[in-house]
Design a protein around this motif. Structure first.
Motif, PDB file in Angstrom:
ATOM      1  N   CYS A   1      -7.764   8.340  12.409  1.00 27.69           N
ATOM      2  CA  CYS A   1      -8.577   7.119  12.538  1.00 27.69           C
ATOM      3  C   CYS A   1     -10.024   7.488  12.900  1.00 27.69           C
ATOM      4  O   CYS A   1     -10.264   8.073  13.961  1.00 27.69           O
TER       5      CYS A   1
ATOM      6  N   VAL B   1       1.708   7.517  10.745  1.00 25.43           N
ATOM      7  CA  VAL B   1       1.637   6.085  10.413  1.00 25.43           C
ATOM      8  C   VAL B   1       2.097   5.241  11.601  1.00 25.43           C
ATOM      9  O   VAL B   1       1.486   4.215  11.928  1.00 25.43           O
TER      10      VAL B   1
ATOM     11  N   THR C   1      -0.122   2.436  13.520  1.00 23.17           N
ATOM     12  CA  THR C   1       0.344   1.049  13.629  1.00 23.17           C
ATOM     13  C   THR C   1       0.439   0.621  15.097  1.00 23.17           C
ATOM     14  O   THR C   1       0.049  -0.497  15.448  1.00 23.17           O
TER      15      THR C   1
ATOM     16  N   VAL D   1      -5.971  -1.677  12.564  1.00 23.56           N
ATOM     17  CA  VAL D   1      -5.801  -1.115  11.214  1.00 23.56           C
ATOM     18  C   VAL D   1      -4.689  -1.883  10.494  1.00 23.56           C
ATOM     19  O   VAL D   1      -3.509  -1.708  10.773  1.00 23.56           O
TER      20      VAL D   1
ATOM     21  N   THR E   1      -2.342  -3.056   7.278  1.00 24.69           N
ATOM     22  CA  THR E   1      -1.759  -2.429   6.084  1.00 24.69           C
ATOM     23  C   THR E   1      -1.505  -3.487   5.018  1.00 24.69           C
ATOM     24  O   THR E   1      -0.987  -4.565   5.324  1.00 24.69           O
TER      25      THR E   1
ATOM     26  N   LYS F   1       0.190  -3.952   1.095  1.00 26.63           N
ATOM     27  CA  LYS F   1       1.016  -3.292   0.074  1.00 26.63           C
ATOM     28  C   LYS F   1       0.453  -3.556  -1.314  1.00 26.63           C
ATOM     29  O   LYS F   1      -0.035  -4.654  -1.579  1.00 26.63           O
TER      30      LYS F   1
ATOM     31  N   MET G   1      -8.602   0.447   6.987  1.00 27.48           N
ATOM     32  CA  MET G   1      -7.335  -0.214   6.726  1.00 27.48           C
ATOM     33  C   MET G   1      -6.396   0.780   6.039  1.00 27.48           C
ATOM     34  O   MET G   1      -6.813   1.881   5.678  1.00 27.48           O
ATOM     35  N   MET G   2      -5.133   0.375   5.887  1.00 28.12           N
ATOM     36  CA  MET G   2      -4.190   1.223   5.149  1.00 28.12           C
ATOM     37  C   MET G   2      -3.645   0.459   3.953  1.00 28.12           C
ATOM     38  O   MET G   2      -3.468  -0.765   4.003  1.00 28.12           O
ATOM     39  N   GLN G   3      -3.402   1.208   2.897  1.00 31.25           N
ATOM     40  CA  GLN G   3      -2.811   0.659   1.681  1.00 31.25           C
ATOM     41  C   GLN G   3      -1.492   1.392   1.474  1.00 31.25           C
ATOM     42  O   GLN G   3      -1.451   2.632   1.537  1.00 31.25           O
ATOM     43  N   PHE G   4      -0.420   0.634   1.239  1.00 35.33           N
ATOM     44  CA  PHE G   4       0.898   1.249   1.036  1.00 35.33           C
ATOM     45  C   PHE G   4       1.332   1.039  -0.401  1.00 35.33           C
ATOM     46  O   PHE G   4       1.427  -0.101  -0.873  1.00 35.33           O
TER      47      PHE G   4
ATOM     48  N   HIS H   1       1.399   5.976   2.426  1.00 33.89           N
ATOM     49  CA  HIS H   1       0.301   5.248   3.073  1.00 33.89           C
ATOM     50  C   HIS H   1      -1.020   5.969   2.773  1.00 33.89           C
ATOM     51  O   HIS H   1      -1.098   7.197   2.899  1.00 33.89           O
TER      52      HIS H   1
ATOM     53  N   MET I   1      -5.157   5.832   3.749  1.00 31.52           N
ATOM     54  CA  MET I   1      -6.135   5.262   4.673  1.00 31.52           C
ATOM     55  C   MET I   1      -7.440   5.016   3.925  1.00 31.52           C
ATOM     56  O   MET I   1      -7.948   5.924   3.245  1.00 31.52           O
TER      57      MET I   1
END
Lengths: 24, 193
Positions: free
Chosen positions: B41, B56, B60, B66, B68, B70, B91-94, B99, B101
């Motif tokens: 981070c 992760v 979280t 942050v 997430t 999808k 932010m996070m994208q799954f 995952h 960042m």
């Protein structure tokens, strides 16, 4: 043709650590 | 003599079973997936270290700002883009079971000049990262600015990539062309390659 509509998320700014601000 | 003996990886304590000659040990340990990872981070000066699987969970639990989302195709809307000073939008994208960042960083130098850097980092190894390509795109009023690259892995440092300008890099003038009411939309797509 089908266009995908992406999901959107609002991301708030987080203050940068002070000692990192002037590293340009 | 050392090269004829097999040494265990330094990270054997966290599960690596590899043994190898001394001269190959250092290179292996740089990319060993059992190496403890620092918290990725940016800007938080978090001192956490842990396994890849725990990264992760740490993000979280300990960095609850942050979010997430999808999907392999999303819009990262960075709010209050014109605030004075240095800021991170994270932010996070799954997608595809991984995952990623997403980081937008704004730096301001002593003259008040501002630079923006946007980059994607996989919470995974270098080998896994090479299986993906990410695209960041700004769009507005028939203008389009696109950056496409391989995501960084958790082994690589976002700060180093930013220093080398190995990311989407733009200045305040570009922001003025693409922002809407102080918010900047970055269209993020991640694909397998």
């Amino acid at each position: 043709r089908t266009y995908r509509v992406p999901k959107e998320v609002r991301v708030e700014p987080q203050k940068f650590a002070e000692e990192l601000i002037h590293r340009l | 003599v050392a090269n004829s003996v097999l040494f265990p990886c330094t990270y054997a304590f966290s599960g690596c079973h590899i043994t190898l000659p001394y001269n190959e040990k250092v290179d292996h340990e740089k990319v060993c997936k059992f190496r403890p990872y620092p918290c990725p981070c940016p800007g938080t000066l978090c001192k956490w270290l842990g396994s890849l699987e725990a990264v992760v969970r740490h993000l979280t639990n300990e960095h609850d700002h942050v979010i997430t989302l999808k999907g392999e195709y999303i819009i990262f809307l960075a709010t209050n883009i014109n605030l004075i000073g240095g800021f991170d939008w994270v932010m996070m994208q799954f997608c595809y079971g991984f995952h990623f960042m997403l980081v937008l960083q704004k730096q301001e130098n002593r003259n008040g000049d501002q630079q923006f850097f946007a980059i994607v980092q996989l919470i995974g190894t270098r080998q896994e990262a090479e299986g993906f390509v990410y695209r960041l795109e700004l769009r507005r009023h028939r203008r389009r600015l696109t950056w496409e690259a391989t995501p960084l892995s958790i082994h690589e440092n976002i700060a180093t990539a930013i220093k080398n300008r190995d990311c989407l890099n733009f200045d305040t003038g570009t922001v003025q062309l693409f922002e809407e009411n102080g918010d900047l939309s970055i269209i993020v797509s991640i694909n397998m390659c």
